[in-house]
Design an enzyme around this catalytic site. Structure first.
Site, PDB file in Angstrom:
ATOM      1  N   ARG A 144      -9.062 -26.167  51.032  1.00 28.61           N
ATOM      2  CA  ARG A 144      -8.441 -26.189  49.693  1.00 28.61           C
ATOM      3  C   ARG A 144      -9.365 -26.853  48.682  1.00 28.61           C
ATOM      4  O   ARG A 144      -9.957 -26.196  47.837  1.00 28.61           O
ATOM      5  CB  ARG A 144      -7.080 -26.908  49.763  1.00 28.61           C
ATOM      6  CG  ARG A 144      -6.186 -26.643  48.533  1.00 28.61           C
ATOM      7  CD  ARG A 144      -6.511 -27.476  47.317  1.00 28.61           C
ATOM      8  NE  ARG A 144      -6.412 -28.916  47.554  1.00 28.61           N
ATOM      9  CZ  ARG A 144      -6.745 -29.825  46.644  1.00 28.61           C
ATOM     10  NH1 ARG A 144      -7.216 -29.446  45.460  1.00 28.61           N
ATOM     11  NH2 ARG A 144      -6.657 -31.128  46.926  1.00 28.61           N
TER      12      ARG A 144
ATOM     13  N   HIS B 165     -10.105 -41.053  49.772  1.00 29.76           N
ATOM     14  CA  HIS B 165     -10.682 -39.730  49.531  1.00 29.76           C
ATOM     15  C   HIS B 165     -11.914 -39.943  48.656  1.00 29.76           C
ATOM     16  O   HIS B 165     -11.791 -40.212  47.466  1.00 29.76           O
ATOM     17  CB  HIS B 165      -9.625 -38.863  48.823  1.00 29.76           C
ATOM     18  CG  HIS B 165     -10.062 -37.471  48.523  1.00 29.76           C
ATOM     19  ND1 HIS B 165      -9.333 -36.366  48.920  1.00 29.76           N
ATOM     20  CD2 HIS B 165     -11.120 -36.972  47.838  1.00 29.76           C
ATOM     21  CE1 HIS B 165      -9.916 -35.264  48.486  1.00 29.76           C
ATOM     22  NE2 HIS B 165     -11.007 -35.605  47.836  1.00 29.76           N
TER      23      HIS B 165
ATOM     24  N   HIS C 127     -15.726 -38.746  47.120  1.00 29.97           N
ATOM     25  CA  HIS C 127     -16.803 -37.791  46.874  1.00 29.97           C
ATOM     26  C   HIS C 127     -18.118 -38.546  47.010  1.00 29.97           C
ATOM     27  O   HIS C 127     -18.166 -39.767  46.837  1.00 29.97           O
ATOM     28  CB  HIS C 127     -16.648 -37.163  45.490  1.00 29.97           C
ATOM     29  CG  HIS C 127     -15.533 -36.171  45.411  1.00 29.97           C
ATOM     30  ND1 HIS C 127     -15.714 -34.858  45.033  1.00 29.97           N
ATOM     31  CD2 HIS C 127     -14.210 -36.300  45.680  1.00 29.97           C
ATOM     32  CE1 HIS C 127     -14.552 -34.213  45.063  1.00 29.97           C
ATOM     33  NE2 HIS C 127     -13.628 -35.078  45.457  1.00 29.97           N
TER      34      HIS C 127
ATOM     35  N   CYS D 264     -16.461 -31.900  41.749  1.00 32.35           N
ATOM     36  CA  CYS D 264     -15.597 -32.039  40.576  1.00 32.35           C
ATOM     37  C   CYS D 264     -16.268 -31.385  39.382  1.00 32.35           C
ATOM     38  O   CYS D 264     -17.389 -31.767  39.011  1.00 32.35           O
ATOM     39  CB  CYS D 264     -15.332 -33.512  40.277  1.00 32.35           C
ATOM     40  SG  CYS D 264     -14.328 -33.772  38.807  1.00 32.35           S
TER      41      CYS D 264
ATOM     42  N   ASN E  84     -17.229 -33.448  48.336  1.00 33.71           N
ATOM     43  CA  ASN E  84     -16.556 -34.427  49.182  1.00 33.71           C
ATOM     44  C   ASN E  84     -17.487 -34.925  50.282  1.00 33.71           C
ATOM     45  O   ASN E  84     -18.450 -34.252  50.651  1.00 33.71           O
ATOM     46  CB  ASN E  84     -15.329 -33.783  49.848  1.00 33.71           C
ATOM     47  CG  ASN E  84     -14.262 -33.385  48.850  1.00 33.71           C
ATOM     48  OD1 ASN E  84     -13.528 -34.217  48.347  1.00 33.71           O
ATOM     49  ND2 ASN E  84     -14.176 -32.085  48.563  1.00 33.71           N
TER      50      ASN E  84
END
Length: 363
Positions: A68, A260, A262, A293, A302
């Site tokens: 996703r 989470h 990056h 992003c 990520n």
């Protein structure tokens, strides 16, 4: 992080300035040497004069977001069958939570237009979870109709980012989330919450941990079982990460938090490391380092799941993942996208072991 020690601690100590620092196992540590647990060069002045212990969780659950979050910004449409194969490969590698797709308007995220086909086409293993992102009530209803049993909602800790990303204020985005959470409770559907820009914003810069705590607490109080704290532009450092986590943990239980990261500035793994030391035991990551992003120039996506698993297994932490099968999945999707696997561990181990799907490109 010494393999000689019976406990999972990074420990170094010395009684006098002139004495030899040592690990808990008694192994001498040279001042200024590479401390394996953090992977950081520790200069003399940073070594504590007292023994310091950093307990690590015995196990970590990885939330795989590649299908996703990793694919949603791909400009070229990825065939539905490729997405299905990717998710199935990730399941077979042992990942327990795999974010499958997003139920958003195809006008805004055309890559996720095949959400129903993907969710219905994957092989759902017992004991695995396949959450989907549902930013509003319509998306939630469509997801449930397609067989979703877990969904995710999101908000941001930055007012400007919220307006640029979702064209709404933080308060309005939280109201939308609460609406979805209430509907999910009525359908017995679990809800996970995301908070974006917890360590920095491309527009506002510094983000006050108070704002992060407010958004996280609102989502948790509304009914989210877990809150994922996202460094959306990958700007955070261990210092800012620890400060943010300590503030959020005053309002939420540690076992309800996930991280989470990056990897834009190469800080993702060390930020995960200090998060583990703060008691976090759930980590989001993306196979092959997919994602990025669109609001952060130069963002590199990520943190790669392969790199996270390699590090955690090296620390003796149980992740329940077959690293070689995971690398195989990462090479599969990288080949499908026509690019190199961004995971350093995958690249090195593929070259060493001759796993299929190896990329020959070097930089």
């Amino acid at each position: 992080s010494c393999h000689r020690a019976s406990e999972k601690y990074a420990v170094f100590s010395f009684e006098q300035e002139s004495s030899q620092p040592h690990c808990i196992c008694g192994y001498p540590v040279v001042r200024g040497e590479l401390i394996p647990l953090l992977g950081l060069f520790i200069p003399n002045q940073m070594l504590s004069k007292t023994t310091t212990r950093y307990p690590l969780p015995p196990s970590v659950r990885i939330v795989e977001v590649g299908p996703r979050d990793g694919l949603q910004n791909e400009k070229r449409f990825v065939e539905t069958e490729i997405k299905i194969q990717l998710i199935n490969r990730l399941s077979e590698a042992g990942l327990k939570t795999i974010e499958a797709t997003s139920f958003v308007s195809p006008k805004w995220v055309p890559q996720m237009a095949d959400n129903t086909k993907v969710l219905k086409g994957i092989t759902k293993h017992t004991g695995r979870s396949y959450p989907v992102l549902t930013p509003n009530l319509k998306g939630f209803k469509d997801a449930v109709a397609s067989g979703a049993t877990e969904v995710a909602v999101f908000s941001a800790a930055s007012e400007t980012f919220s307006k640029r990303n979702t064209n709404t204020t933080i308060q309005k985005s939280l109201e939308n989330c609460v609406e979805v959470i209430k509907a999910a409770r009525a359908e017995n559907v679990r809800v996970r919450g995301y908070v974006s820009c917890v360590l920095g914003c491309p527009y506002e810069g510094y983000i006050d941990p108070e704002s992060v705590a407010h958004v996280a607490k609102t989502l948790y109080d509304a009914g989210c079982y877990e809150i994922s704290l996202g460094d959306t532009i990958g700007i955070g450092t261990p210092g800012s990460c620890i400060a943010m986590l300590k503030r959020v943990k005053r309002d939420l239980p540690t076992d309800a938090l996930a991280v989470h990261f990056h990897d834009t500035y190469g800080q993702a793994l060390v930020n995960i490391m200090v998060s583990l030391q703060e008691g976090i035991s759930v980590v989001d990551s993306s196979v092959a380092g997919l994602g990025g992003c669109p609001y952060a120039k130069g963002a590199t996506g990520n943190v790669a799941t392969e790199d996270v698993v390699y590090m955690l297994q090296g620390l003796g932490i149980d992740v329940g993942v077959d690293l070689h099968a995971l690398i195989d999945a990462g090479n599969f999707i990288s080949n499908a996208l026509g690019r190199s696997n961004s995971s350093r561990a995958a690249t090195a181990l593929t070259a060493k072991a001759g796993l299929r799907g190896a990329s020959s490109s070097c930089m």
